[in-house]
Motif scaffolding. Structure first.
Motif, PDB file in Angstrom:
ATOM      1  N   TYR A 198      -3.433   2.279  -3.158  1.00 56.69           N
ATOM      2  CA  TYR A 198      -3.253   3.561  -2.598  1.00 56.69           C
ATOM      3  C   TYR A 198      -3.888   3.839  -1.387  1.00 56.69           C
ATOM      4  O   TYR A 198      -5.166   3.506  -1.241  1.00 56.69           O
ATOM      5  CB  TYR A 198      -3.774   4.502  -3.677  1.00 56.69           C
ATOM      6  N   GLY A 199      -3.532   4.648  -0.462  1.00 56.25           N
ATOM      7  CA  GLY A 199      -4.117   4.846   0.799  1.00 56.25           C
ATOM      8  C   GLY A 199      -3.732   6.306   1.117  1.00 56.25           C
ATOM      9  O   GLY A 199      -2.592   6.816   0.959  1.00 56.25           O
ATOM     10  N   GLY A 200      -4.769   7.030   1.606  1.00 49.33           N
ATOM     11  CA  GLY A 200      -4.755   8.452   2.223  1.00 49.33           C
ATOM     12  C   GLY A 200      -5.888   9.138   1.727  1.00 49.33           C
ATOM     13  O   GLY A 200      -5.912   9.810   0.599  1.00 49.33           O
ATOM     14  N   VAL A 222      -8.507   2.018   3.030  1.00 49.57           N
ATOM     15  CA  VAL A 222      -9.070   3.332   3.596  1.00 49.57           C
ATOM     16  C   VAL A 222      -9.196   3.020   5.199  1.00 49.57           C
ATOM     17  O   VAL A 222      -9.525   2.170   5.599  1.00 49.57           O
ATOM     18  CB  VAL A 222     -10.549   3.014   2.997  1.00 49.57           C
ATOM     19  N   GLY A 223      -9.007   4.391   5.953  1.00 46.21           N
ATOM     20  CA  GLY A 223      -9.179   4.463   7.024  1.00 46.21           C
ATOM     21  C   GLY A 223     -10.370   5.350   7.515  1.00 46.21           C
ATOM     22  O   GLY A 223     -11.378   4.467   7.678  1.00 46.21           O
ATOM     23  N   GLU A 267      -6.483  15.435   2.689  1.00 44.71           N
ATOM     24  CA  GLU A 267      -5.662  15.742   1.389  1.00 44.71           C
ATOM     25  C   GLU A 267      -5.351  14.613   0.668  1.00 44.71           C
ATOM     26  O   GLU A 267      -4.765  13.757   1.203  1.00 44.71           O
ATOM     27  CB  GLU A 267      -4.124  16.504   1.581  1.00 44.71           C
ATOM     28  N   VAL A 268      -5.653  14.419  -0.507  1.00 38.84           N
ATOM     29  CA  VAL A 268      -5.371  13.106  -1.260  1.00 38.84           C
ATOM     30  C   VAL A 268      -4.466  13.301  -2.397  1.00 38.84           C
ATOM     31  O   VAL A 268      -4.201  14.347  -3.051  1.00 38.84           O
ATOM     32  CB  VAL A 268      -6.852  12.671  -1.738  1.00 38.84           C
ATOM     33  N   ALA A 269      -3.599  12.257  -2.443  1.00 43.21           N
ATOM     34  CA  ALA A 269      -2.625  12.409  -3.816  1.00 43.21           C
ATOM     35  C   ALA A 269      -3.510  12.539  -5.123  1.00 43.21           C
ATOM     36  O   ALA A 269      -4.515  11.988  -5.141  1.00 43.21           O
ATOM     37  CB  ALA A 269      -1.719  11.079  -3.811  1.00 43.21           C
ATOM     38  N   THR A 270      -3.057  13.089  -5.971  1.00 45.86           N
ATOM     39  CA  THR A 270      -3.541  13.555  -7.321  1.00 45.86           C
ATOM     40  C   THR A 270      -3.264  11.951  -8.099  1.00 45.86           C
ATOM     41  O   THR A 270      -2.353  11.354  -7.784  1.00 45.86           O
ATOM     42  CB  THR A 270      -2.898  14.385  -8.228  1.00 45.86           C
ATOM     43  N   PRO A 271      -4.188  11.713  -8.977  1.00 45.97           N
ATOM     44  CA  PRO A 271      -4.046  10.414  -9.945  1.00 45.97           C
ATOM     45  C   PRO A 271      -2.505  10.577 -10.347  1.00 45.97           C
ATOM     46  O   PRO A 271      -1.969   9.531 -10.344  1.00 45.97           O
ATOM     47  CB  PRO A 271      -5.296  10.620 -10.775  1.00 45.97           C
ATOM     48  N   ALA A 321       0.771  -1.165  -0.061  1.00 46.82           N
ATOM     49  CA  ALA A 321      -0.021   0.063  -0.013  1.00 46.82           C
ATOM     50  C   ALA A 321       0.798   1.266  -0.059  1.00 46.82           C
ATOM     51  O   ALA A 321       1.729   1.414   1.216  1.00 46.82           O
ATOM     52  CB  ALA A 321      -0.950   0.049   1.317  1.00 46.82           C
ATOM     53  N   TYR A 322       0.844   2.067  -1.262  1.00 48.44           N
ATOM     54  CA  TYR A 322       1.568   3.334  -1.042  1.00 48.44           C
ATOM     55  C   TYR A 322       0.534   4.237  -0.224  1.00 48.44           C
ATOM     56  O   TYR A 322      -0.580   4.792  -0.690  1.00 48.44           O
ATOM     57  CB  TYR A 322       1.655   3.728  -2.472  1.00 48.44           C
ATOM     58  N   GLU A 323       1.164   4.704   0.705  1.00 50.69           N
ATOM     59  CA  GLU A 323       0.401   5.678   1.693  1.00 50.69           C
ATOM     60  C   GLU A 323       1.268   7.078   1.834  1.00 50.69           C
ATOM     61  O   GLU A 323       2.127   6.986   2.819  1.00 50.69           O
ATOM     62  CB  GLU A 323       0.049   4.796   2.915  1.00 50.69           C
TER      63      GLU A 323
END
Ligand code: PEP
Length: 260
Positions: A219-221, A242-243, A185-189, A174-176
């Motif tokens: 992906y996590g965050g 997902v948290g 705040e979420v990473a952009t695609p 999981a890339y977090e």
């Protein structure tokens, strides 16, 4: 079956809930019941919950007969011994756990878990038939200093040093990005795509292209129902961890049921 069909089967979308130190017993079991009732046969996506240790056996009992995977949020690298407060892989297996988070950034940052422990934890999990999900990711400071690739390469390499190529399909990463966890705040695609391809390149370097092509990177965050579709449409994103949004059926179900 063509190579791309083959990898889409092997890389079935994986939606995982990290409940952290949240929910009480009644809420955890209620949520599990709701997920169980709503999930079909689990054929087109894999769903798992990473529950607090004390509720694992109860969640296992409630989820029995459903495709929901049951994960712990940590594991020790030895199978028994004088490690007060720790939980071993055989203990997890004993209560029905089939997967485990390793190296979540909260473990690394708050509890000062060392990078060199991760590989040993992965080894221990695999040796006891528990699927490890290794969490990696950079801090905001590391991102600002242009160190994303170096950090991810180091974290992935050191942890996977303990794994054989033939075992790699039992693992996922999981890339977090730490700056995106619990912040809204979420990473952009694009950012997710870049990071996931760095991770996949390390796997290719270590184990070859075929292994890397069938390996899942989540992906996590700050994943939510509003961003899951965009994230899941990035070719290298195979799932989400997902948290906050996994704690209630009304926020988690739309993520599980995102429109492909
Ligand atoms: C997490 O901590 O694994 C996580 C992804 O949290 P959140 O979704 O709340 O950012």
């Amino acid at each position: 079956m063509s190579q791309s069909e083959d990898s889409s089967v092997l890389r079935k979308p994986y939606i995982a809930a990290n409940w952290k130190m949240n929910l009480d017993r009644a809420k955890a079991l209620d949520l599990t019941k709701t997920l169980k009732a709503r999930l079909g046969d689990g054929d087109d996506r894999e769903v798992a919950v990473f529950a607090p240790f004390v509720y694992l056996a109860d969640v296992a009992a409630v989820s029995q007969g459903s495709p929901i995977g049951l994960g712990a949020q940590n594991v020790h690298w030895e199978k028994s011994g004088a490690f007060t407060g720790e939980t071993s892989a055989p203990m997890l297996r004993d209560v029905g756990v089939d997967r485990v988070l390793i190296g979540h950034s909260e473990r690394r940052q708050i509890f000062l878990e060392k990078e060199e422990w991760m590989g040993r934890k992965i080894r221990q999990a695999l040796d006891h038939d528990i699927l490890p999900m290794l969490c990696v990711g950079e801090t905001l400071d590391e991102r600002k200093k242009g160190k994303v690739a170096a950090v991810l390469r180091r974290q992935v390499r050191s942890a996977l040093d303990w794994v054989e190529a033939s075992e790699i399909h039992r693992l996922c990463i999981a890339y977090e990005p730490i700056w995106a966890i619990g912040t809204g705040e979420v990473a952009t695609p694009d950012q997710a795509s870049e990071a996931h391809s760095i991770v996949r390149d390390v796997i290719a370097d270590m184990f070859g292209d075929a292994v890397a092509g069938s390996f899942r990177v989540l992906y996590g965050g700050s994943v939510s129902k509003d961003n899951v579709r965009d994230l899941m449409s990035v070719p290298d994103v195979d799932g989400v961890l997902v948290g906050g949004a996994s704690l209630k059926a009304e926020t988690f179900l739309p993520i599980i049921e995102y429109d492909r």
